[in-house]
Design a protein around this motif. Structure first.
Motif, PDB file in Angstrom:
ATOM      1  N   LEU A  83     -87.029  60.811  -8.157  1.00 44.07           N
ATOM      2  CA  LEU A  83     -87.997  61.695  -7.513  1.00 44.07           C
ATOM      3  C   LEU A  83     -87.303  62.952  -6.983  1.00 44.07           C
ATOM      4  O   LEU A  83     -87.821  64.065  -7.093  1.00 44.07           O
ATOM      5  N   GLY A  84     -86.112  62.772  -6.424  1.00 42.67           N
ATOM      6  CA  GLY A  84     -85.328  63.913  -5.952  1.00 42.67           C
ATOM      7  C   GLY A  84     -84.934  64.840  -7.085  1.00 42.67           C
ATOM      8  O   GLY A  84     -84.915  66.064  -6.923  1.00 42.67           O
ATOM      9  N   ALA A  85     -84.621  64.277  -8.242  1.00 39.71           N
ATOM     10  CA  ALA A  85     -84.272  65.107  -9.400  1.00 39.71           C
ATOM     11  C   ALA A  85     -85.461  65.966  -9.830  1.00 39.71           C
ATOM     12  O   ALA A  85     -85.297  67.137 -10.195  1.00 39.71           O
ATOM     13  N   VAL A  86     -86.663  65.405  -9.750  1.00 35.52           N
ATOM     14  CA  VAL A  86     -87.870  66.172 -10.074  1.00 35.52           C
ATOM     15  C   VAL A  86     -88.046  67.306  -9.061  1.00 35.52           C
ATOM     16  O   VAL A  86     -88.327  68.455  -9.420  1.00 35.52           O
ATOM     17  N   SER A  87     -87.849  66.999  -7.782  1.00 37.70           N
ATOM     18  CA  SER A  87     -87.978  68.009  -6.731  1.00 37.70           C
ATOM     19  C   SER A  87     -86.922  69.108  -6.894  1.00 37.70           C
ATOM     20  O   SER A  87     -87.214  70.291  -6.740  1.00 37.70           O
ATOM     21  N   LEU A  88     -85.706  68.709  -7.217  1.00 34.30           N
ATOM     22  CA  LEU A  88     -84.626  69.683  -7.435  1.00 34.30           C
ATOM     23  C   LEU A  88     -84.951  70.600  -8.611  1.00 34.30           C
ATOM     24  O   LEU A  88     -84.816  71.826  -8.509  1.00 34.30           O
ATOM     25  N   THR A  89     -85.389  70.017  -9.700  1.00 34.33           N
ATOM     26  CA  THR A  89     -85.723  70.810 -10.883  1.00 34.33           C
ATOM     27  C   THR A  89     -86.839  71.794 -10.571  1.00 34.33           C
ATOM     28  O   THR A  89     -86.758  72.978 -10.912  1.00 34.33           O
TER      29      THR A  89
END
Length: 138
Positions: free
Chosen positions: A114-120
């Protein structure tokens, strides 16, 4: 810069003290003072590294988008999305390997994804906002 964003950034700067404390925890892990297995050591290192890098990136993006005159709404959205990733990704690394001797990451690893989606989303929003500000300034 909107006062709410300024408050978020000030709070974020204060989290660096917590990240520094996390470094002392890693020293205890590395010296054998905290019993951990290899998976935990790896995930604790990854969580700590991501926390420091993503907090720095979030602060940099907030300042960069402000300096170039990007849209305040998009500027805030991008920086906050990166700062949300700075919470989710380390939390996922740390919390997914709690316990006496885990052999694989637990369900909290979903926070990393989920954090990777937010970062992207945050870097894409910020990148487009900076490009748009540059193009508008031509």
């Amino acid at each position: 810069m909107h006062p709410l964003v300024t408050i978020v950034l000030g709070s974020t700067v204060l989290t660096v003290a917590g990240i520094a404390f996390g470094g002392t925890f890693l020293l205890r892990v590395a010296s054998g003072g905290v019993p951990t297995n290899d998976l935990q050591k790896t995930f604790f290192r990854a969580g700590h590294a991501h926390a420091g890098v993503l907090v720095t990136l979030g602060l940099l993006i907030a300042v960069l988008t402000h300096v170039v005159g990007a849209s305040p709404g998009w500027s805030a959205a991008g920086a906050i999305a990166v700062l949300v990733a700075a919470i989710l990704i380390p939390a996922g690394f740390f919390l997914s390997v709690l316990g006496p001797d885990p052999t694989r990451p637990g369900r909290m690893f979903a926070a990393v994804r989920l954090g990777a989606v937010s970062l992207t989303a945050g870097v894409l929003i910020s990148g487009v906002a900076v490009l748009a500000a540059g193009i508008a300034a031509l």
